[in-house]
Scaffold this active site. Sequence first.
Site, PDB file in Angstrom:
ATOM      1  N   HIS A 176       0.834  -1.203   0.000  1.00 25.90           N
ATOM      2  CA  HIS A 176       0.000   0.000   0.000  1.00 25.90           C
ATOM      3  C   HIS A 176       0.874   1.260   0.000  1.00 25.90           C
ATOM      4  O   HIS A 176       0.449   2.322  -0.441  1.00 25.90           O
ATOM      5  CB  HIS A 176      -0.908   0.038   1.238  1.00 25.90           C
ATOM      6  CG  HIS A 176      -1.930  -1.056   1.252  1.00 25.90           C
ATOM      7  ND1 HIS A 176      -1.670  -2.311   1.766  1.00 25.90           N
ATOM      8  CD2 HIS A 176      -3.223  -1.091   0.818  1.00 25.90           C
ATOM      9  CE1 HIS A 176      -2.755  -3.067   1.644  1.00 25.90           C
ATOM     10  NE2 HIS A 176      -3.702  -2.345   1.073  1.00 25.90           N
ATOM     11  N   ASP A 247      -4.956  -5.478  -8.137  1.00 26.50           N
ATOM     12  CA  ASP A 247      -5.177  -4.851  -6.839  1.00 26.50           C
ATOM     13  C   ASP A 247      -5.373  -3.357  -7.121  1.00 26.50           C
ATOM     14  O   ASP A 247      -5.203  -2.885  -8.254  1.00 26.50           O
ATOM     15  CB  ASP A 247      -3.988  -5.114  -5.908  1.00 26.50           C
ATOM     16  CG  ASP A 247      -4.378  -5.121  -4.431  1.00 26.50           C
ATOM     17  OD1 ASP A 247      -5.449  -4.568  -4.111  1.00 26.50           O
ATOM     18  OD2 ASP A 247      -3.617  -5.646  -3.616  1.00 26.50           O
TER      19      ASP A 247
END
Length: 340
Positions: A176, A247
């Site tokens: 992330h 993702d």
Amino acid sequence: MGPLMIDVQGLSLCDEDKKLLQHNAVAGVILFGRNYQNPNQLTTLVKEIRAASSERLLISVDHEGGRVQRFKEGFTLIPPAQAYAQLRDIKQAAQLAFDAGWVLAMELIAFDIDLSFAPVLDLGHSCLAIGSRSFHQDSQIAQVVASAMIDGMHSAGMKTTGKHFPGHGAVLADSHKETPIDNRSQIEIQQDMKIFVELIKAGKLDAIMPAHVIYLAFDDKPASGSSFWLKTILKQQLNFNGVIFSDDLSMEGAAFLGNYEQRASAAFYAGCDILLACNNRPGTLAILESLGHIVSDKPKTLLCENKVDYQTLIESEEWQLRNKKLNQLNEEWHTLQTNN
């Protein structure tokens, strides 16, 4: 219907959300914690989403359990993946994982939500992005428990998404926040991939989400933007015929691939069927501009056809028994964490 899944901004749709949901390139919506207040509000929001498009959009959420569960009040709190095999023997762990898969799927379906991005198939608990989201560090144990959760989800009528191919558990960095690099040997990486291989062989995975991780022993691109991983390995060698999700392309792990248009193009042409573009509206608009002409039927294969009434569900003996067992496991897990 196109290849893009987007987010919406709040508890109800704004005008820009409604306009975007009418775009031909939009396949569906992924919901987050900011989109949830209580069951009544969620019911209204989902109806708004359904009404905003002439297509039946794919509505999804990350609802694995543990720290990754977007809806809590009014929902069963699903234990983190690590809890099953750590607190129970393998037979009991598998039964509880089946229960969890059934409960999480049935509760979401009761609110007309098609898909939870689950289960996590990464091994080990050291990675900052994974931690307790992993079932176990041992591939065989993880496979037994994950397979049981998959069976529970399927029995409820929901499709499954194995993530994060070929395995995110061995890198410490959080994708992330940066692009992790896995420097291990090909043999070590293939060991982590084995759980995906076996579940694909068993026909248990309807979709797969690759990792924003570079595996240098094989390729110099993140798996999410690598035709080697997605076409050569996943589609050709492993004969995976399901849906491949990127993702979230707003994650820093995808920044290696370039700006938003470049990230989306790299992921799509590498083999991703559906692209997640969330939490950055200008980035989402840029991707729509560049890939808005592409049409795909892949999202439709993941729509849930089961219909469940929420009140009937929570009054059923089946739900009540499973809810009780999962609550007990969750309490034991939190006691363990507090004492440690």
